[in-house]
Structures are given as structure tokens and as C-alpha cells.
Write an enzyme that holds these catalytic residues in place. Structure first.
Site, mmCIF file in Angstrom:
data_model
loop_
_atom_site.group_PDB
_atom_site.id
_atom_site.type_symbol
_atom_site.label_atom_id
_atom_site.label_comp_id
_atom_site.label_asym_id
_atom_site.label_seq_id
_atom_site.Cartn_x
_atom_site.Cartn_y
_atom_site.Cartn_z
ATOM 1 N N GLU A 170 0.732 -1.233 -0.081
ATOM 2 C CA GLU A 170 0.028 -0.039 -0.113
ATOM 3 C C GLU A 170 0.851 1.251 0.177
ATOM 4 O OE1 GLU A 170 -3.058 0.006 2.953
ATOM 5 O OE2 GLU A 170 -4.078 -1.749 2.109
ATOM 6 N N GLU A 357 -5.311 -8.637 0.848
ATOM 7 C CA GLU A 357 -6.247 -8.477 2.274
ATOM 8 C C GLU A 357 -7.475 -8.153 2.031
ATOM 9 O OE1 GLU A 357 -4.521 -5.200 4.469
ATOM 10 O OE2 GLU A 357 -2.587 -5.775 3.965
HETATM 11 C C1 GBH Z 1 -4.634 -2.104 5.483
HETATM 12 O O1 GBH Z 1 -4.632 -1.043 4.967
HETATM 13 C C2 GBH Z 1 -3.330 -2.313 5.877
HETATM 14 O O2 GBH Z 1 -2.560 -3.102 4.898
HETATM 15 C C3 GBH Z 1 -3.218 -3.093 7.101
HETATM 16 O O3 GBH Z 1 -1.968 -3.078 7.692
HETATM 17 C C4 GBH Z 1 -4.423 -2.793 8.196
HETATM 18 O O4 GBH Z 1 -4.225 -3.285 9.293
HETATM 19 C C5 GBH Z 1 -5.781 -3.041 7.420
HETATM 20 O O5 GBH Z 1 -5.566 -2.455 6.433
HETATM 21 C C6 GBH Z 1 -6.837 -2.661 8.152
HETATM 22 O O6 GBH Z 1 -6.933 -1.111 8.300
HETATM 23 O O7 GBH Z 1 -7.341 8.474 6.506
HETATM 24 O O8 GBH Z 1 -9.720 8.375 6.132
HETATM 25 O O9 GBH Z 1 -8.331 8.507 3.953
HETATM 26 C C7 GBH Z 1 -6.058 -0.697 4.484
HETATM 27 C C8 GBH Z 1 -6.330 0.342 3.607
HETATM 28 C C9 GBH Z 1 -6.062 3.188 3.575
HETATM 29 C C10 GBH Z 1 -7.489 2.154 5.395
HETATM 30 C C11 GBH Z 1 -5.940 4.235 4.399
HETATM 31 C C12 GBH Z 1 -7.480 3.299 5.849
HETATM 32 C C13 GBH Z 1 -7.194 5.578 5.799
HETATM 33 C C14 GBH Z 1 -8.548 6.346 5.718
HETATM 34 N N1 GBH Z 1 -6.364 1.678 4.389
HETATM 35 N N2 GBH Z 1 -7.411 4.365 4.846
HETATM 36 S S1 GBH Z 1 -8.376 7.944 5.582
#
Ligand code: GBH
Length: 451
Positions: A170, A357
């Protein structure tokens, strides 16, 4: 086919697995010579992480991996996506490798092997050595050089054990969210050009990791990126809305997937960012666009898009009470896992896509008789697997699915309060207890059908 089963089985080669990441489960943050990571530092900045939680102990997986893999094996899990902690291998980010760090992963991989579980190894899942951040982190090109040395070292050392490699997890999360928004470590808020430069450096690191696997991996090694693309779901599955959703997808993913597969930044992207365009050196895209074997997608949610009056993409808002998990960003849109792989296949020609994931996080889950009754999670996974199944039926080449996550863990800025595991972790006692969803997923794996 038995008339009592829901659907036809998944294809024989389809991989069912679970996923986790070093910083989120290992703990032992300062053990056996491990260096400080940017998350170790960030977690100590007041207000950065919910409840002031740190990564120091997490699930203590560092000392309990054998027990964890025994539990996985007992559930029939045969595939596990993990990541390597860069600061365990190079406590200062570069130089001579720390033998205890490499030894830890060799012992861990040997244990997986004994338990009949295949590793899928991510080289970088956000835990940058703090020493490199002190020199500028992902904003400077020297971090990319240090990463190349790290990737070469790890692939050389671990290739006897590992066939499946993932370069980075990511890119958006350790660039834009980390150096632009500031919600992820190191929590910086830099101008747009600097953020775009961190993304360019991440793309280069991806290319160098692909090269590392080609040079030092086993003959049958496979490698690819894991991306969290911005996903568009057409409001109505009509040609007009599908075209609009696809156009939105192209625009939102131009700087990562588009650049990798286009062999450079598109004219449209460069016009959009103007003066904030990243600095590119000759030859960069020879690395960035090296062919890969698969594309990993982390799919959790999506944006609904339709064709507006002029045919242009229109992204729609959701009401505050639209169904979602406890994470505010995690709106429940299972069609995401159908459309993202399909668009990646059609736009970039991928012949092997992995869902690296998919899962959901909740703060409070009901417990009955000592078991977490997470029907909400079972339902989430089930709805997504149905969409994976639909994609397969439509010829989309999805080769595997990794549920996030095996066990409740350190959920970054949300700390330990937000639980994504199918196995409950008591962070006081370190007792692991499979949730209802774990028992359900074990049956799905056993029957290779949605149950
Ligand atoms: C994944 O990211 C990660 O790879 C993992 O480590 C994590 O534990 C899992 O998901 C669960 O979260 O700041 O409001 O724009 C998931 C994708 C992208 C989700 C960024 C949260 C932030 C939202 N992530 N997003 S915001």
C-alpha cells in the site's frame, strides 16, 4: 454438486490464506538488536495513536510464532502472508545485516514449513528504520538505495524458504498518508511536490524489489506489488456507469498502477499535478515497469460512481448511517472485490490477481460462552467471497484470497481498540481464542465453497 451447498467450489489452484504484518503482531520491538522503526517513534508522540498504545509487545508473535502456526494449521490454513521488519535486519537501515534478525525469520519460516503453511512474504509493510527517517525518509532518494540493499539481502538470505514475494504494501499509506496527511508515521505534512516525490521513490523501491527477486530469488520465485487502489463500483452495472467508474478508476490510480503499467506518468496526470510533479531520473521507469508475476490488491471498500448528465464520472456521497464497520472509512461495498480486479485485468492486462487483504474492524464484539460471536465478520467475508466467485465466473483471474487478519493486532493509529482478527487476542494474557468467523472460515477452506 450437492443440492445443499450454496455454490460451486473454488478452482483447485485457488489459494485461501490469512494475512498479517511484522509491526502489527511481532512485538519484541527492541529485542535481539532490532532498531527503532518510524512507528515505534510515532506511537510515542502524544495524540498519534489511540489510547497511547505502542507496538512494544503487540501479540508477542516474536516469541509465540510456533504456537500461532500450530493454531493456523489446526484451522486448515495453508497460506500465510507476512512481512519482514526492515529494522530487524538493518537496525540503522543500512550497513551490515543483524544476524539475529535474519535468524528470527529463518526460524519462523522453518516453523511455517513444519506446519505445512506456505509463506507469502512482503518486504515492506510500513516499518521504516527511524535512522533513515532521520535522513529524510521516503522524501530522499538515498532511502531507495538503502531499500535496494535491504531487498537484495533479504531475498538472498530467505529464498530457500520463500517462493512468493510481495514488494511493498500500500504505497499510498506510507507516502501520502504519512508525508501529506500526517495520520501515519512519520506524521509529516509536506507540500504536494514532496508527497509526489515520496510516491516516485516508492515506485522505484518496488522496481528494485522486483529486480532483487529476479536476481537472487529461486528459479520459480514470483513477485508483485500489493496496492490499495481507489476502487470504483458502478452504481448500476450498465455500460454507461461501468465506463464512468472505469474512467474514475483510471484517474484515481494514475500515479501508482497507471504509472507502473504505462511506463511513465501519463500526460493527463502531469497536467493535473503541474509544478508538483515528481522529479524523475533517466532509467527510473525501466525499473518501475519491470514485468511482475501477479498484482496484489487489498480490498476493503469502494466509492460508488455513475455517469453524470454529461457522461462524466460522478462519485456519490453516502449518508452517515450507510452500513459500515467501526472504521469510519470502511463502508460495506462487497462489489469492490469484483470490480477492482476486473478493471485491473482490463486496464493493465494482469493475468494473476491476488486479494492480499480483505477484512473488517470492530471495537466491541459480543462474547458468549467465551467465544466472540462475530457474525458481522462472517457476513462481511461471505459477501466478499461471493463477489470473488462472481469475478471468477466472469473470467477475472483471481488466484487467491488472504483474510485480514489472522489475529487481532496493532491497528496503526487506532491502536489495539479496533479488532480485525478472526482469532481474538487478549493483550493482557496473550491468550488466543478463535472467533466464530475463524471456525466458519476453516470450514470454507475445507470444503472450498462459500458456506
Ligand atoms: C490495510 O490498509 C493495511 O495494509 C493493514 O496493515 C491494516 O491493518 C488493514 O488495512 C486494516 O486497516 O485516512 O480516512 O483516508 C487498509 C487501507 C487505507 C484503510 C487508508 C484506511 C485511511 C482512511 N487503508 N485508509 S483515511
Amino acid at each position: 454438486m450437492s443440492p445443499l451447498t450454496y455454490a460451486s467450489p473454488f478452482p483447485d489452484h485457488f489459494v485461501f490464506g490469512v494475512a498479517a504484518a511484522s509491526a502489527q503482531i511481532e512485538g519484541a520491538a527492541f529485542t535481539d538488536g532490532k532498531g527503532e522503526s518510524i512507528w515505534d517513534r510515532f506511537a510515542r508522540v502524544p495524540g498519534s495513536v489511540h489510547n497511547g498504545d505502542t507496538l512494544d509487545t503487540a501479540c508477542d508473535h516474536y516469541h509465540r510464532f510456533d504456537e500461532d502456526f500450530a493454531l493456523m494449521a489446526s484451522m486448515g490454513i495453508r497460506h500465510y502472508r507476512l512481512s519482514i521488519a526492515w529494522p530487524r535486519i538493518f537496525p540503522q537501515g543500512r550497513g551490515e545485516p543483524n544476524p539475529a534478525g535474519l535468524d528470527f525469520y529463518r526460524r519462523l519460516l522453518a516453523s511455517l514449513h513444519r506446519h505445512g503453511i506456505t509463506p507469502w512474504v512482503t518486504l515492506f509493510h510500513w516499518d521504516l528504520p527511524q535512522a533513515l527517517e532521520d535522513e529524510g525518509g521516503w522524501t530522499v532518494r538515498s532511502t531507495v538505495e538503502a531499500f535496494a540493499h535491504y531487498a537484495d539481502t533479504v531475498v538472498k538470505a530467505l529464498s530457500p524458504w520463500v517462493r512468493h514475494w510481495i514488494t511493498l504494501n500500500e504505497i499510498r499509506c506510507f507516502t501520502w498518508l504519512a508525508y501529506g496527511v500526517g495520520s501515519k508515521a512519520p506524521g509529516r505534512r509536506e507540500p504536494e511536490q514532496v508527497v509526489n516525490q515520496t510516491i516516485h521513490h516508492a515506485l522505484l523501491a518496488h522496481g528494485l524489489a522486483v529486480r532483487a527477486v529476479r536476481l537472487h530469488g529461486s528459479d520459480d520465485a514470483q513477485v508483485g506489488l500489493t496496492d490499495n487502489c481507489d476502487v470504483a463500483v458502478p452504481v448500476t452495472e450498465t455500460p454507461a456507469d461501468i465506463a464512468a467508474a472505469t474512467a474514475w478508476f483510471v484517474q484515481k490510480n494514475a500515479h501508482i498502477l497507471g504509472a507502473i503499467h504505462g511506463g511513465g506518468y501519463s500526460a493527463e496526470y502531469l497536467a493535473r499535478v503541474g509544478d508538483a510533479a515528481p522529479h524523475v531520473e533517466p532509467g527510473d521507469f525501466d525499473l518501475i515497469s519491470l514485468p511482475t508475476d501477479h498484482l496484489g490488491l487489498n480490498i476493503y471498500t469502494a466509492t460508488y460512481v455513475r455517469a453524470g448528465a454529461d457522461g462524466r464520472p460522478e462519485a456519490l456521497s453516502l449518508p452517515a448511517n450507510y452500513p459500515r464497520a467501526d472504521s469510519p472509512w470502511l463502508n460495506l461495498v462487497p462489489q469492490a472485490i469484483y470490480w477492482a480486479p476486473r478493471m485491473c485485468r482490463e486496464l493493465y492486462g494482469h493475468r494473476s490477481i491476488l486479494i492480499t487483504e480483505n477484512g473488517c474492524g470492530y471495537d466491541a464484539e459480543p462474547v458468549e460462552g467465551g467465544e466472540v460471536i462475530d457474525l458481522h465478520r462472517r457476513d462481511y467475508v461471505r459477501n466478499h467471497l461471493r463477489e470473488v466467485h462472481r469475478a471468477l465466473a466472469d473470467g477475472v483471474p483471481i488466484d487467491g484470497y488472504f483474510l485480514w487478519s489472522f489475529i487481532d493486532n496493532f491497528e496503526w493509529e487506532d491502536g489495539y481498540a479496533r479488532r480485525f482478527g478472526i482469532v481474538h487476542c487478549d493483550f493482557e494474557t496473550q491468550v488466543r481464542t478463535p472467533k466464530l468467523s475463524a471456525r466458519w472460515y476453516a470450514e470454507v477452506i475445507r470444503h472450498r465453497r462459500i458456506l
